[in-house]
Design a protein around this motif. Structure first.
Motif, short mmCIF file in Angstrom:
data_model
loop_
_atom_site.label_atom_id
_atom_site.label_comp_id
_atom_site.label_asym_id
_atom_site.label_seq_id
_atom_site.Cartn_x
_atom_site.Cartn_y
_atom_site.Cartn_z
N LYS A 199 -10.80 3.32 -0.21
CA LYS A 199 -12.00 3.23 0.61
C LYS A 199 -13.21 3.55 -0.25
CE LYS A 199 -13.71 3.05 4.96
NZ LYS A 199 -15.16 3.01 4.68
N VAL A 200 -14.15 2.60 -0.30
CA VAL A 200 -15.42 2.81 -1.00
C VAL A 200 -16.53 2.45 -0.02
CG1 VAL A 200 -16.86 2.28 -2.98
CG2 VAL A 200 -14.36 2.20 -3.21
N ALA A 201 -17.32 3.43 0.37
CA ALA A 201 -18.40 3.21 1.33
C ALA A 201 -17.83 2.56 2.59
CB ALA A 201 -19.53 2.39 0.70
N ASP A 202 -18.31 1.36 2.94
CA ASP A 202 -17.85 0.70 4.17
C ASP A 202 -16.81 -0.38 3.88
OD1 ASP A 202 -19.60 -0.98 2.85
OD2 ASP A 202 -20.65 -1.66 4.65
N ALA A 203 -16.20 -0.37 2.72
CA ALA A 203 -15.26 -1.42 2.33
C ALA A 203 -13.91 -0.84 1.93
CB ALA A 203 -15.83 -2.23 1.17
N VAL A 204 -12.86 -1.63 2.16
CA VAL A 204 -11.53 -1.32 1.64
C VAL A 204 -11.29 -2.23 0.44
CG1 VAL A 204 -9.05 -1.31 2.09
CG2 VAL A 204 -10.65 -0.61 3.89
N VAL A 205 -11.10 -1.62 -0.72
CA VAL A 205 -10.80 -2.35 -1.94
C VAL A 205 -9.29 -2.38 -2.11
CG1 VAL A 205 -11.14 -2.46 -4.44
CG2 VAL A 205 -12.96 -1.55 -2.97
N GLU A 206 -8.72 -3.57 -2.16
CA GLU A 206 -7.28 -3.70 -2.35
C GLU A 206 -7.02 -4.17 -3.77
OE1 GLU A 206 -4.99 -5.54 0.87
OE2 GLU A 206 -6.84 -5.54 2.04
N LEU A 207 -6.54 -3.26 -4.60
CA LEU A 207 -6.14 -3.61 -5.95
C LEU A 207 -4.76 -4.23 -5.92
CD1 LEU A 207 -7.24 -0.30 -7.74
CD2 LEU A 207 -8.55 -2.44 -7.56
N LEU A 208 -4.59 -5.34 -6.60
CA LEU A 208 -3.31 -6.05 -6.62
C LEU A 208 -2.88 -6.27 -8.07
CD1 LEU A 208 -4.16 -8.82 -3.98
CD2 LEU A 208 -2.92 -6.68 -3.57
N MET A 209 -1.62 -5.95 -8.35
CA MET A 209 -1.08 -6.15 -9.69
C MET A 209 0.25 -6.90 -9.58
SD MET A 209 -0.11 -3.32 -12.63
CE MET A 209 1.38 -2.77 -11.77
N PRO A 210 0.46 -7.94 -10.38
CA PRO A 210 1.73 -8.66 -10.33
C PRO A 210 2.90 -7.76 -10.70
CG PRO A 210 0.08 -9.93 -11.53
CD PRO A 210 -0.49 -8.56 -11.33
N THR A 211 4.02 -7.97 -10.02
CA THR A 211 5.26 -7.26 -10.35
C THR A 211 6.28 -8.21 -10.94
OG1 THR A 211 5.99 -7.58 -8.06
CG2 THR A 211 4.93 -5.47 -8.60
N GLY A 212 5.93 -9.46 -11.07
CA GLY A 212 6.84 -10.47 -11.62
C GLY A 212 6.20 -11.84 -11.49
N PRO A 213 6.93 -12.90 -11.84
CA PRO A 213 6.38 -14.24 -11.71
C PRO A 213 6.08 -14.57 -10.26
CG PRO A 213 8.39 -14.23 -13.04
CD PRO A 213 8.30 -12.88 -12.40
N GLY A 214 5.02 -15.35 -10.04
CA GLY A 214 4.66 -15.73 -8.68
C GLY A 214 3.19 -16.07 -8.57
N TRP A 215 2.72 -16.18 -7.31
CA TRP A 215 1.35 -16.61 -7.06
C TRP A 215 0.33 -15.67 -7.69
CZ3 TRP A 215 -2.76 -14.26 -4.55
CH2 TRP A 215 -3.85 -15.08 -4.24
N LEU A 216 0.52 -14.36 -7.55
CA LEU A 216 -0.46 -13.41 -8.07
C LEU A 216 -0.53 -13.45 -9.58
CD1 LEU A 216 -2.49 -11.26 -7.18
CD2 LEU A 216 -0.67 -9.55 -7.40
N ALA A 217 0.61 -13.54 -10.23
CA ALA A 217 0.62 -13.65 -11.69
C ALA A 217 -0.08 -14.92 -12.14
CB ALA A 217 2.06 -13.62 -12.20
N GLN A 218 0.08 -15.99 -11.40
CA GLN A 218 -0.61 -17.23 -11.72
C GLN A 218 -2.11 -17.07 -11.61
OE1 GLN A 218 1.09 -20.10 -9.06
NE2 GLN A 218 3.05 -20.21 -10.15
N ARG A 219 -2.57 -16.38 -10.56
CA ARG A 219 -4.00 -16.16 -10.41
C ARG A 219 -4.56 -15.30 -11.54
NH1 ARG A 219 -6.73 -19.62 -8.03
NH2 ARG A 219 -8.40 -18.08 -7.95
N LEU A 220 -3.81 -14.28 -11.94
CA LEU A 220 -4.25 -13.43 -13.05
C LEU A 220 -4.37 -14.23 -14.34
CD1 LEU A 220 -5.03 -10.64 -14.12
CD2 LEU A 220 -2.59 -10.15 -14.40
N ARG A 221 -3.37 -15.10 -14.60
CA ARG A 221 -3.43 -15.93 -15.80
C ARG A 221 -4.60 -16.91 -15.72
NH1 ARG A 221 2.23 -16.22 -15.20
NH2 ARG A 221 2.05 -18.31 -14.27
N ARG A 222 -4.87 -17.41 -14.53
CA ARG A 222 -5.91 -18.44 -14.38
C ARG A 222 -7.31 -17.85 -14.54
NH1 ARG A 222 -9.68 -20.95 -14.38
NH2 ARG A 222 -10.33 -22.77 -13.16
N GLN A 223 -7.60 -16.73 -13.88
CA GLN A 223 -8.97 -16.23 -13.85
C GLN A 223 -9.18 -14.93 -14.61
OE1 GLN A 223 -9.75 -15.21 -9.56
NE2 GLN A 223 -9.94 -13.14 -10.40
#
Length: 273
Positions: free
Chosen positions: A196-220
């Motif tokens: 929680k930061v001020a009026d927002a919820v920050v969701e940190l996401l880290m890949p745990t293996g191959p998949g959509w999130l890992a692809q996004r990290l590699r892409r951007q």
């Protein structure tokens, strides 16, 4: 001990897009967004719009060559904060700036896990806007009850990182973040830490293996993946999107619905009750 910033609110999300007119037309047609102010500058064409009382600043470089490889993306966001506290915290944390105009500044993304955090002492929701007929942005009651999408404001944003423990520690030290929860997100092969930061919820996401999130990290690379809006009723929101012809898919959390970047001028929106 390093000094911390205590933001009061998120002022606006910041994004680079490729086509100014098409992006503004899209958010107006798809979401009923309000175009608040037009700000053509020598470096880029910028503007502010709001939907559900969540304000965005768009930046469109006049020459897209230097941003074409990454394409449309969230640069970061602006927080309302005391600027003396901001400058003290920057010095204590060794965080560089990439743009400093005195009244506001942007941090270097490399020092902030891929985000340019902008800081400014003022706010925008109580102002009168000439492009809105000299009035204020629409009320929270309008967006929640009268608009058929039923937006209830900003829930927060998601951010993909390589080191979730390090990013969490940074948020707690730099932005006075309060930890909320940790959980696995097997559908995207990731791990989540919510803060929680001020009026927002920050969701940190880290890949745990191959998949959509890992692809996004590699892409951007590291940085903001999506803006997350609250809705009063998810079933109602889904019906709205169907009626508007706006495609949705599974989001970064089980209860989230996402409008994917390819259907949203290159940036991802998510919606959750």
């Amino acid at each position: 001990m390093a000094r911390s910033i205590r933001p009061q609110r998120v002022n606006h999300m910041n994004a680079v897009v490729q086509d100014f007119e098409a992006s503004v037309a899209h958010v107006e047609q798809a979401y009923g967004a309000e175009f608040m102010v037009d700000m053509p500058q020598k470096e880029f064409h910028a503007c502010l719009f709001e939907m559900g009382r969540v304000i965005f600043e768009l930046f469109v470089p006049w020459d897209y060559l230097v941003t074409a490889r990454l394409g449309p993306h969230f640069v970061g966001l602006e927080w309302q904060a005391d600027m003396d506290d901001v400058r003290a915290a920057l010095a204590d944390h060794g965080v560089r700036t990439v743009r400093d105009i005195g009244l506001a500044l942007h941090t270097h993304p490399d020092d902030c896990f891929g985000i340019a955090h902008e800081f400014y002492a003022g706010e925008f929701v109580s102002r009168d806007w000439p492009l809105l007929g000299g009035g204020k942005i629409k009320s929270a009651e309008y967006w929640a009850s009268e608009h058929p999408l039923g937006l209830t404001g900003l829930r927060g944003y998601t951010q993909v990182v390589e080191d979730i423990a390090g990013a969490s520690a940074f948020y707690q030290s730099f932005l006075s973040a309060e930890p909320l929860f940790e959980e696995n997100r097997p559908a995207i092969a990731g791990r989540a830490v919510a803060l929680k930061v001020a009026d927002a919820v920050v969701e940190l996401l880290m890949p745990t293996g191959p998949g959509w999130l890992a692809q996004r990290l590699r892409r951007q690379g590291q940085g903001i993946l999506s803006t997350v809006f609250g809705v009063a009723d998810m079933a109602k929101a889904r019906n709205y999107f169907v009626a508007k012809g706006v495609p949705t898919e599974a989001g970064t959390a089980p209860a989230y619905a996402a409008v994917p970047p390819e259907a949203n001028q290159g940036i991802m929106f998510e919606f959750a009750e």
